[in-house]
Design a protein around this motif. Structure first.
Motif, mmCIF file in Angstrom:
data_model
loop_
_atom_site.group_PDB
_atom_site.id
_atom_site.type_symbol
_atom_site.label_atom_id
_atom_site.label_comp_id
_atom_site.label_asym_id
_atom_site.label_seq_id
_atom_site.Cartn_x
_atom_site.Cartn_y
_atom_site.Cartn_z
ATOM 1 N N ALA A 163 42.829 44.352 26.543
ATOM 2 C CA ALA A 163 42.867 42.891 26.639
ATOM 3 C C ALA A 163 43.548 42.419 27.923
ATOM 4 O O ALA A 163 43.658 41.215 28.172
ATOM 5 N N VAL A 164 44.004 43.373 28.732
ATOM 6 C CA VAL A 164 44.774 43.029 29.934
ATOM 7 C C VAL A 164 43.902 43.144 31.180
ATOM 8 O O VAL A 164 43.189 44.133 31.357
ATOM 9 N N THR A 165 43.967 42.119 32.035
ATOM 10 C CA THR A 165 43.281 42.191 33.328
ATOM 11 C C THR A 165 44.259 42.794 34.331
ATOM 12 O O THR A 165 45.263 42.171 34.686
ATOM 13 N N LEU A 166 43.972 44.005 34.752
ATOM 14 C CA LEU A 166 44.866 44.689 35.690
ATOM 15 C C LEU A 166 44.643 44.148 37.107
ATOM 16 O O LEU A 166 43.559 43.655 37.416
ATOM 17 N N PRO A 167 45.664 44.233 37.969
ATOM 18 C CA PRO A 167 45.492 43.778 39.355
ATOM 19 C C PRO A 167 44.337 44.511 40.031
ATOM 20 O O PRO A 167 44.025 45.656 39.664
ATOM 21 N N ALA A 168 43.709 43.872 40.999
ATOM 22 C CA ALA A 168 42.565 44.466 41.704
ATOM 23 C C ALA A 168 42.910 45.849 42.253
ATOM 24 O O ALA A 168 43.966 46.040 42.847
ATOM 25 N N GLY A 169 42.030 46.803 41.993
ATOM 26 C CA GLY A 169 42.217 48.155 42.519
ATOM 27 C C GLY A 169 43.123 49.038 41.690
ATOM 28 O O GLY A 169 43.294 50.208 41.987
ATOM 29 N N ALA A 170 43.708 48.480 40.622
ATOM 30 C CA ALA A 170 44.609 49.272 39.773
ATOM 31 C C ALA A 170 43.889 49.724 38.516
ATOM 32 O O ALA A 170 43.037 49.019 37.990
ATOM 33 N N LYS A 171 44.234 50.906 38.049
ATOM 34 C CA LYS A 171 43.703 51.345 36.749
ATOM 35 C C LYS A 171 44.816 52.029 35.968
ATOM 36 O O LYS A 171 45.772 52.552 36.550
ATOM 37 N N SER A 172 44.673 52.006 34.660
ATOM 38 C CA SER A 172 45.698 52.601 33.804
ATOM 39 C C SER A 172 45.658 54.120 33.935
ATOM 40 O O SER A 172 44.585 54.727 33.986
ATOM 41 N N ALA A 173 46.841 54.727 33.985
ATOM 42 C CA ALA A 173 46.920 56.194 34.052
ATOM 43 C C ALA A 173 46.539 56.807 32.704
ATOM 44 O O ALA A 173 46.145 57.961 32.632
ATOM 45 N N ILE A 174 46.655 56.019 31.634
ATOM 46 C CA ILE A 174 46.272 56.488 30.289
ATOM 47 C C ILE A 174 44.896 55.904 29.992
ATOM 48 O O ILE A 174 44.745 54.694 29.839
ATOM 49 N N GLU A 175 43.886 56.755 29.940
ATOM 50 C CA GLU A 175 42.526 56.247 29.740
ATOM 51 C C GLU A 175 41.886 56.748 28.450
ATOM 52 O O GLU A 175 40.795 56.341 28.105
ATOM 53 N N ASP A 176 42.601 57.639 27.742
ATOM 54 C CA ASP A 176 41.974 58.246 26.563
ATOM 55 C C ASP A 176 42.179 57.437 25.284
ATOM 56 O O ASP A 176 41.664 57.784 24.239
ATOM 57 N N ARG A 177 42.950 56.343 25.375
ATOM 58 C CA ARG A 177 43.134 55.524 24.171
ATOM 59 C C ARG A 177 43.481 54.085 24.552
ATOM 60 O O ARG A 177 44.022 53.828 25.626
ATOM 61 N N ASP A 178 43.143 53.165 23.632
ATOM 62 C CA ASP A 178 43.415 51.737 23.848
ATOM 63 C C ASP A 178 44.796 51.427 23.273
ATOM 64 O O ASP A 178 44.934 50.946 22.163
ATOM 65 N N PHE A 179 45.836 51.759 24.048
ATOM 66 C CA PHE A 179 47.195 51.700 23.511
ATOM 67 C C PHE A 179 47.715 50.263 23.393
ATOM 68 O O PHE A 179 47.245 49.338 24.054
ATOM 69 N N THR A 180 48.700 50.105 22.518
ATOM 70 C CA THR A 180 49.301 48.795 22.239
ATOM 71 C C THR A 180 50.405 48.493 23.248
ATOM 72 O O THR A 180 51.244 49.341 23.534
ATOM 73 N N ILE A 181 50.415 47.253 23.764
ATOM 74 C CA ILE A 181 51.464 46.810 24.684
ATOM 75 C C ILE A 181 52.493 45.963 23.944
ATOM 76 O O ILE A 181 53.682 46.040 24.203
ATOM 77 N N ALA A 182 52.016 45.139 22.999
ATOM 78 C CA ALA A 182 52.931 44.285 22.225
ATOM 79 C C ALA A 182 52.251 43.856 20.931
ATOM 80 O O ALA A 182 51.025 43.930 20.806
#
Length: 203
Positions: A163-182
Motif C-alpha cells: 500500500a506504500v508508494t516508494l520513492p522513485a528508483g527505490a525498491k524494498s529489499a524484502i520482496e518475498d512477502r507483503d509485510f506489515t508496516i503498521a
C-alpha cells in the motif's frame, strides 16, 4: 534526498588494541574503509565530528565523503560500535561506493494523513510495526524518509508494504512477502465496550 556528509580522516599506522586505545585517549575514533575490490584502509576520525554527524539522525543512510589526506572517498556508513558504559563511539566501518552504486539502506518511515483515517478518528491507536524500511536505492538518491499514508484505514486494519508508494528508483529489499508496516489498533475503551456488548448478547 539525504545530504552528503563530509568527514576528515587520517591514515592509521598502528593497528591493534593498544594503538586504538591511545587514539581514543586523543579524542580520535579508529575506523576502516573497505569494499570496491580494494584493500581495507585503516583510518581514524575526530570523535567530536563523528558524534556530530551521528546526531543528525540520518548518518547511517547518508553518503559520507571521507577526506583522507586530501583524497575524497565516497562511502556509506555500515557500522558504528559504542562503548557499553559511556556510549561514546569507539569504532566505525565505512563501505566504499561508486557515485551511482546500488546500496541497501534503512530509511525511516513517516506516517501522514492521520486526520483522514476513520480508525484514528474513532480513537484507534497507530501501532507501528516497522519504524524503518530496508530499501535498495541508487547511492545518489537515498531518501530521507518514506511517507506512509493512513488515509482510509479503520480499526483492525493493517498497512502493508504493497500500500506504500516508494520513492522513485527505490525498491524494498524484502520482496518475498507483503509485510506489515503498521496496524490501527482499537482503543482500550472501544475494546471494553465491545466486549461488554458481546457478553450481554451471549447472556
Amino acid at each position: 534526498m539525504s545530504e552528503i556528509l563530509t568527514l576528515a580522516a587520517e591514515t592509521r599506522e598502528g593497528v591493534g588494541k593498544g594503538a586504538s586505545r591511545s587514539l581514543r585517549r586523543e579524542g580520535r575514533v579508529p575506523a576502516v574503509i573497505y569494499g570496491a575490490k580494494q584493500d581495507p584502509a585503516a583510518i581514524h576520525v575526530e570523535e567530536k565530528e563523528l558524534y556530530r554527524l551521528l546526531m543528525t539522525g540520518h548518518f547511517m543512510n547518508s553518503v559520507v565523503m571521507i577526506d583522507v589526506g586530501g583524497e575524497q572517498v565516497r562511502t556509506l556508513p555500515k557500522d558504528v560500535a559504542f562503548h557499553p558504559v559511556t556510549d561514546r563511539p569507539i569504532h566505525a566501518d565505512f563501505l566504499r561506493i561508486a557515485e551511482h552504486a546500488t546500496v541497501t539502506v534503512q530509511v525511516p518511515v513517516r506516517f501522514v494523513d492521520e486526520a483522514l483515517s476513520p480508525g484514528l478518528k474513532r480513537g484507534g491507536v497507530l501501532n507501528i510495526v516497522r519504524h524503518e524500511l530496508e530499501l535498495i536505492v541508487d547511492a545518489a538518491n537515498i531518501p530521507d524518509d518514506v511517507e506512509v499514508s493512513v488515509k482510509g484505514f479503520d480499526v483492525g486494519e493493517s498497512i502493508h508494504i504493497s500500500a506504500v508508494t516508494l520513492p522513485a528508483g527505490a525498491k524494498s529489499a524484502i520482496e518475498d512477502r507483503d509485510f506489515t508496516i503498521a496496524t490501527i489498533a482499537a482503543p482500550s475503551a472501544l475494546k471494553s465496550s465491545e466486549g461488554a456488548a458481546e457478553a450481554e448478547a451471549q447472556g
